[in-house]
Design a protein around this motif. Structure first.
Motif, PDB file in Angstrom:
ATOM      1  N   LEU A 439       0.834  -1.194   0.000  1.00 17.62           N
ATOM      2  CA  LEU A 439       0.000   0.000   0.000  1.00 17.62           C
ATOM      3  C   LEU A 439       0.874   1.251   0.000  1.00 17.62           C
ATOM      4  O   LEU A 439       1.821   1.358   0.778  1.00 17.62           O
ATOM      5  CB  LEU A 439      -0.914   0.000   1.219  1.00 17.62           C
ATOM      6  N   LYS A 440       0.561   2.179  -0.874  1.00 17.58           N
ATOM      7  CA  LYS A 440       1.307   3.430  -0.986  1.00 17.58           C
ATOM      8  C   LYS A 440       0.724   4.443  -0.006  1.00 17.58           C
ATOM      9  O   LYS A 440      -0.050   5.334  -0.356  1.00 17.58           O
ATOM     10  CB  LYS A 440       1.250   3.968  -2.419  1.00 17.58           C
ATOM     11  N   ALA A 441       1.106   4.283   1.257  1.00 17.91           N
ATOM     12  CA  ALA A 441       0.563   5.141   2.306  1.00 17.91           C
ATOM     13  C   ALA A 441       1.600   5.316   3.404  1.00 17.91           C
ATOM     14  O   ALA A 441       2.364   4.394   3.701  1.00 17.91           O
ATOM     15  CB  ALA A 441      -0.717   4.530   2.888  1.00 17.91           C
ATOM     16  N   GLY A 442       1.599   6.492   4.016  1.00 21.76           N
ATOM     17  CA  GLY A 442       2.572   6.774   5.063  1.00 21.76           C
ATOM     18  C   GLY A 442       2.294   6.054   6.361  1.00 21.76           C
ATOM     19  O   GLY A 442       3.203   5.824   7.156  1.00 21.76           O
ATOM     20  N   THR A 443       1.032   5.704   6.606  1.00 19.62           N
ATOM     21  CA  THR A 443       0.649   4.942   7.792  1.00 19.62           C
ATOM     22  C   THR A 443      -0.251   3.797   7.360  1.00 19.62           C
ATOM     23  O   THR A 443      -1.203   4.004   6.585  1.00 19.62           O
ATOM     24  CB  THR A 443      -0.097   5.820   8.810  1.00 19.62           C
ATOM     25  N   VAL A 444       0.036   2.599   7.848  1.00 17.51           N
ATOM     26  CA  VAL A 444      -0.827   1.440   7.608  1.00 17.51           C
ATOM     27  C   VAL A 444      -1.209   0.854   8.960  1.00 17.51           C
ATOM     28  O   VAL A 444      -0.334   0.495   9.760  1.00 17.51           O
ATOM     29  CB  VAL A 444      -0.127   0.363   6.748  1.00 17.51           C
ATOM     30  N   TRP A 445      -2.497   0.780   9.216  1.00 20.39           N
ATOM     31  CA  TRP A 445      -3.005   0.155  10.438  1.00 20.39           C
ATOM     32  C   TRP A 445      -3.481  -1.254  10.105  1.00 20.39           C
ATOM     33  O   TRP A 445      -4.221  -1.446   9.135  1.00 20.39           O
ATOM     34  CB  TRP A 445      -4.164   0.956  11.012  1.00 20.39           C
ATOM     35  N   ILE A 446      -3.070  -2.223  10.898  1.00 18.72           N
ATOM     36  CA  ILE A 446      -3.499  -3.606  10.714  1.00 18.72           C
ATOM     37  C   ILE A 446      -4.383  -3.988  11.887  1.00 18.72           C
ATOM     38  O   ILE A 446      -3.949  -3.982  13.047  1.00 18.72           O
ATOM     39  CB  ILE A 446      -2.292  -4.556  10.597  1.00 18.72           C
ATOM     40  N   ASN A 447      -5.640  -4.279  11.573  1.00 23.20           N
ATOM     41  CA  ASN A 447      -6.658  -4.641  12.572  1.00 23.20           C
ATOM     42  C   ASN A 447      -6.831  -3.568  13.646  1.00 23.20           C
ATOM     43  O   ASN A 447      -7.120  -3.848  14.808  1.00 23.20           O
ATOM     44  CB  ASN A 447      -6.334  -6.002  13.208  1.00 23.20           C
ATOM     45  N   ASN A 448      -6.644  -2.324  13.255  1.00 22.38           N
ATOM     46  CA  ASN A 448      -7.005  -1.154  14.061  1.00 22.38           C
ATOM     47  C   ASN A 448      -7.024   0.032  13.102  1.00 22.38           C
ATOM     48  O   ASN A 448      -6.674  -0.105  11.921  1.00 22.38           O
ATOM     49  CB  ASN A 448      -6.045  -0.933  15.234  1.00 22.38           C
ATOM     50  N   TYR A 449      -7.462   1.194  13.596  1.00 18.73           N
ATOM     51  CA  TYR A 449      -7.512   2.357  12.706  1.00 18.73           C
ATOM     52  C   TYR A 449      -7.500   3.643  13.542  1.00 18.73           C
ATOM     53  O   TYR A 449      -7.920   3.670  14.686  1.00 18.73           O
ATOM     54  CB  TYR A 449      -8.774   2.337  11.826  1.00 18.73           C
ATOM     55  N   ARG A 450      -6.949   4.701  12.929  1.00 20.47           N
ATOM     56  CA  ARG A 450      -6.973   6.076  13.469  1.00 20.47           C
ATOM     57  C   ARG A 450      -6.190   6.203  14.766  1.00 20.47           C
ATOM     58  O   ARG A 450      -6.583   6.925  15.668  1.00 20.47           O
ATOM     59  CB  ARG A 450      -8.420   6.547  13.647  1.00 20.47           C
ATOM     60  N   LYS A 451      -5.057   5.516  14.830  1.00 21.27           N
ATOM     61  CA  LYS A 451      -4.169   5.650  15.984  1.00 21.27           C
ATOM     62  C   LYS A 451      -2.948   6.474  15.564  1.00 21.27           C
ATOM     63  O   LYS A 451      -2.389   6.269  14.494  1.00 21.27           O
ATOM     64  CB  LYS A 451      -3.697   4.279  16.477  1.00 21.27           C
ATOM     65  N   THR A 452      -2.539   7.406  16.432  1.00 24.23           N
ATOM     66  CA  THR A 452      -1.293   8.150  16.220  1.00 24.23           C
ATOM     67  C   THR A 452      -0.580   8.258  17.564  1.00 24.23           C
ATOM     68  O   THR A 452      -1.171   8.005  18.623  1.00 24.23           O
ATOM     69  CB  THR A 452      -1.544   9.567  15.669  1.00 24.23           C
ATOM     70  N   GLY A 453       0.685   8.660  17.528  1.00 30.97           N
ATOM     71  CA  GLY A 453       1.429   8.814  18.770  1.00 30.97           C
ATOM     72  C   GLY A 453       2.680   9.626  18.548  1.00 30.97           C
ATOM     73  O   GLY A 453       3.193   9.726  17.428  1.00 30.97           O
ATOM     74  N   TYR A 454       3.183  10.204  19.632  1.00 35.12           N
ATOM     75  CA  TYR A 454       4.335  11.096  19.514  1.00 35.12           C
ATOM     76  C   TYR A 454       5.616  10.379  19.132  1.00 35.12           C
ATOM     77  O   TYR A 454       6.537  10.990  18.607  1.00 35.12           O
ATOM     78  CB  TYR A 454       4.559  11.876  20.813  1.00 35.12           C
ATOM     79  N   ALA A 455       5.712   9.060  19.358  1.00 35.14           N
ATOM     80  CA  ALA A 455       6.971   8.349  19.141  1.00 35.14           C
ATOM     81  C   ALA A 455       7.108   7.764  17.743  1.00 35.14           C
ATOM     82  O   ALA A 455       8.150   7.191  17.415  1.00 35.14           O
ATOM     83  CB  ALA A 455       7.121   7.230  20.176  1.00 35.14           C
ATOM     84  N   THR A 456       6.089   7.906  16.914  1.00 35.04           N
ATOM     85  CA  THR A 456       6.131   7.282  15.592  1.00 35.04           C
ATOM     86  C   THR A 456       5.768   8.302  14.515  1.00 35.04           C
ATOM     87  O   THR A 456       4.934   9.181  14.747  1.00 35.04           O
ATOM     88  CB  THR A 456       5.184   6.069  15.532  1.00 35.04           C
ATOM     89  N   PRO A 457       6.387   8.230  13.345  1.00 37.34           N
ATOM     90  CA  PRO A 457       6.176   9.282  12.340  1.00 37.34           C
ATOM     91  C   PRO A 457       4.789   9.232  11.719  1.00 37.34           C
ATOM     92  O   PRO A 457       4.157   8.185  11.627  1.00 37.34           O
ATOM     93  CB  PRO A 457       7.256   8.984  11.288  1.00 37.34           C
ATOM     94  N   ASN A 470       6.128  13.973  14.196  1.00 35.16           N
ATOM     95  CA  ASN A 470       6.222  13.029  15.306  1.00 35.16           C
ATOM     96  C   ASN A 470       7.401  12.079  15.122  1.00 35.16           C
ATOM     97  O   ASN A 470       8.008  12.006  14.058  1.00 35.16           O
ATOM     98  CB  ASN A 470       4.919  12.244  15.492  1.00 35.16           C
ATOM     99  N   GLY A 471       7.743  11.376  16.194  1.00 30.84           N
ATOM    100  CA  GLY A 471       8.881  10.484  16.163  1.00 30.84           C
ATOM    101  C   GLY A 471      10.193  11.235  16.277  1.00 30.84           C
ATOM    102  O   GLY A 471      10.253  12.470  16.176  1.00 30.84           O
ATOM    103  N   PRO A 472      11.288  10.506  16.488  1.00 37.15           N
ATOM    104  CA  PRO A 472      12.583  11.165  16.691  1.00 37.15           C
ATOM    105  C   PRO A 472      13.073  11.956  15.487  1.00 37.15           C
ATOM    106  O   PRO A 472      13.704  13.003  15.634  1.00 37.15           O
ATOM    107  CB  PRO A 472      13.528   9.999  17.018  1.00 37.15           C
ATOM    108  N   ASN A 473      12.775  11.472  14.271  1.00 38.79           N
ATOM    109  CA  ASN A 473      13.289  12.167  13.090  1.00 38.79           C
ATOM    110  C   ASN A 473      12.587  13.493  12.828  1.00 38.79           C
ATOM    111  O   ASN A 473      13.097  14.314  12.058  1.00 38.79           O
ATOM    112  CB  ASN A 473      13.186  11.266  11.863  1.00 38.79           C
ATOM    113  N   ALA A 474      11.423  13.713  13.441  1.00 37.13           N
ATOM    114  CA  ALA A 474      10.747  15.003  13.270  1.00 37.13           C
ATOM    115  C   ALA A 474      11.621  16.133  13.786  1.00 37.13           C
ATOM    116  O   ALA A 474      11.586  17.253  13.266  1.00 37.13           O
ATOM    117  CB  ALA A 474       9.399  15.000  13.985  1.00 37.13           C
ATOM    118  N   LEU A 475      12.411  15.848  14.811  1.00 34.98           N
ATOM    119  CA  LEU A 475      13.316  16.869  15.336  1.00 34.98           C
ATOM    120  C   LEU A 475      14.306  17.325  14.263  1.00 34.98           C
ATOM    121  O   LEU A 475      14.642  18.514  14.162  1.00 34.98           O
ATOM    122  CB  LEU A 475      14.066  16.306  16.545  1.00 34.98           C
TER     123      LEU A 475
END
Length: 500
Positions: A439-457, A470-475
């Motif tokens: 899938l050509k997408a920046g986020t792929v959720w498997i058996n869940n949806y609409r989750k985000t967090g500060y530690a992941t891009p 978000n995530g370390p590389n955002a810095l």
């Protein structure tokens, strides 16, 4: 905040520059309307280019002055204090956003309570950009790299989650040592002004975080301003394209988190109870007004009718109501313009031949007759070439599309100009990973949806954006990398007389 009060009782705010509220250079104000009641409850200035110049000069002075002397450890301590200030005022911050955009109080309260964790996370990363030492092909030469802040960052934010999406930018930008000018949507400006005030109260030097308000003019002025070093924008793809084009003339750094038309793919071996919860949350959470909305529901054809039937039952049970009521499950559309757009797309879908199976009209909420409520809407028998499947609506409309097998699902899912997010529902974990990888997408959720967090891009492929938040590389998105070469030998020889 202590706003001025007009004769009608409407609160009137100034711009926030140099840690204080100041009047704009113009006398033009923008009404802020509660979309649930239709009442104007606040006014903010429509800032001019002169006001933008003043904000940029303030941010530049701070960047080259007091703020430049802060160690990374000092910035980290501030971010923790800032997060605590937000935690201490979370109820007020949540309420301001509900008054601005009509989202559910329970969703806005959850976001307000989460925001301090973003600052705590970037406080921990403030000393991360340490650079490297690099082996070279040359003798007697030592090379190392350092990371330095970009300078003045313009954070241009949308109306759907005005503060959380601002925090996604503020955390790494301040941790890296930049100064920030926030330009919120004219629909949701007051909450951003309050956050700027809290930053000052937490001990941020004047000019490090300014907030200006207005229609399109201030954003356009920031994008082309020679004193701005980076644009961090969240919003529509069309606006992002315009910003990238304008910023490109001065080669500003840009990060763009843009639109989506995300596929939520249900295979015939999915846990349907769990999948149904994910489908409902994916498209009707935040009244569908989210870039990651699972607005294209792709269902394997041998369970298509079953899923549509259950989706209709679940959709018609959703309680549309007062955003302040904890029992409400969907609030309002944020503005009259967006409300009209969503209703327009319902008519577009009908005219294209999609089958309306749920919703499709304004919702009437007792006591809120002027509210911008729309019933959650489901269209079946959708083809992926229909406008309802290709264009971002940004509202509570689900387009349900059948597919035959894995290859067909992947083809349909990727057949879009967007690439922000996707969901895969299957109890076959090999299949889920296999499909997700294609899938050509920046986020792929498997058996869940609409989750985000500060530690992941978070960010998108294709027309869904540039860069990641978000995530370390955002810095690192808020730094420049400098390479330093040091001679450790006997000095530089004459290049035209190497024997000398």
């Amino acid at each position: 905040m202590t706003p001025l009060e007009t004769e009608s009782g409407v609160r009137r705010y100034g711009l926030f520059i140099d840690n204080e509220f100041i009047p704009a250079s113009t006398e033009t104000y923008i009404d802020v309307t509660n979309p649930a009641t239709g009442e104007v409850w606040a006014q903010v200035p429509d800032a001019s280019e002169a006001d933008v110049d003043r904000a940029v000069a303030s941010a530049r002075k701070a960047f080259e002055g007091d703020w430049a002397g802060w160690r990374a450890a000092d910035r980290a301590k501030f971010l923790i204090r800032f997060g605590q200030a937000i935690a201490d005022n979370a109820d007020e911050i949540a309420q301001l956003q509900v008054d601005e955009n009509g989202k559910l109080i329970r969703e806005m309260a959850g976001q307000a309570r989460l925001m301090p964790e973003y600052f705590n996370y970037y406080a921990g990363l403030a000393q991360m950009p340490t650079g490297n030492t690099n082996p070279l092909h040359l003798k007697d030469i030592f090379n190392y790299t350092v990371r330095e802040p970009l300078g003045v960052v313009a954070a241009i934010t949308p109306w759907n989650s005005p503060l959380l999406l601002l925090v996604w930018k503020l955390g790494p930008a301040l941790a890296a040592g930049n100064t920030v000018i926030a330009k919120p949507s004219e629909i949701t400006p007051v909450s951003t002004l309050r956050i700027a005030e809290l930053a000052a109260e937490a001990g941020l030097p004047p000019g490090v975080f300014n907030a200006i308000t207005g229609l399109g003019g201030p954003g356009a002025a920031l994008t082309t301003h020679p004193g701005v070093d980076k644009i961090a924008f969240t919003g529509s793809t069309a606006t992002g394209q315009a910003i990238a084009s304008a910023a490109g003339k001065s080669l500003k750094s840009v990060s763009l988190e843009l639109g989506g038309k995300s596929p939520n793919i249900v295979f015939d071996d999915a846990d349907l109870d769990s999948a149904m919860n994910g489908l409902i949350a994916g498209i009707f959470g935040a009244s569908g007004q989210t870039c990651m909305a699972g607005s294209r529901i792709l269902v394997q054809d041998n369970i298509y009718d079953e899923v549509v039937e259950e989706l209709v039952i679940r959709t018609e049970r959703i309680k549309v109501g007062n955003p302040q009521d904890d029992t409400s499950e969907m609030g309002t559309i944020a503005s009259k313009a967006q409300y009209d757009k969503v209703l327009h797309y319902i008519e577009v879908a009908k005219n294209e031949g999609a089958k309306l199976v749920a919703g499709g009209s304004p919702a009437r909420v007792e006591g809120f007759e002027d509210g911008l409520f729309i019933r959650p809407t489901v269209f079946a028998n959708v083809r992926n070439d229909m406008r309802i499947a290709q264009e971002e609506v940004f509202g509570p409309i689900a387009a349900v599309i059948p597919f035959t097998d894995e290859a067909d699902a992947i083809r349909i899912a990727n057949d879009t100009e967007f690439g922000l997010a996707a969901g895969v529902w299957s109890q076959n974990i090999q299949r889920a990973h296999r499909v997700g990888a294609q899938l050509k997408a920046g986020t792929v959720w498997i058996n869940n949806y609409r989750k985000t967090g500060y530690a992941t891009p978070f960010g998108g492929y294709k027309q869904s954006g540039v860069g990641r938040e978000n995530g370390p590389n955002a810095l690192l998105e808020y730094t420049e990398e400098k390479s330093v070469w040091v001679d450790t030998g006997q000095g530089v020889k004459d290049p035209f007389n190497p024997r000398a």
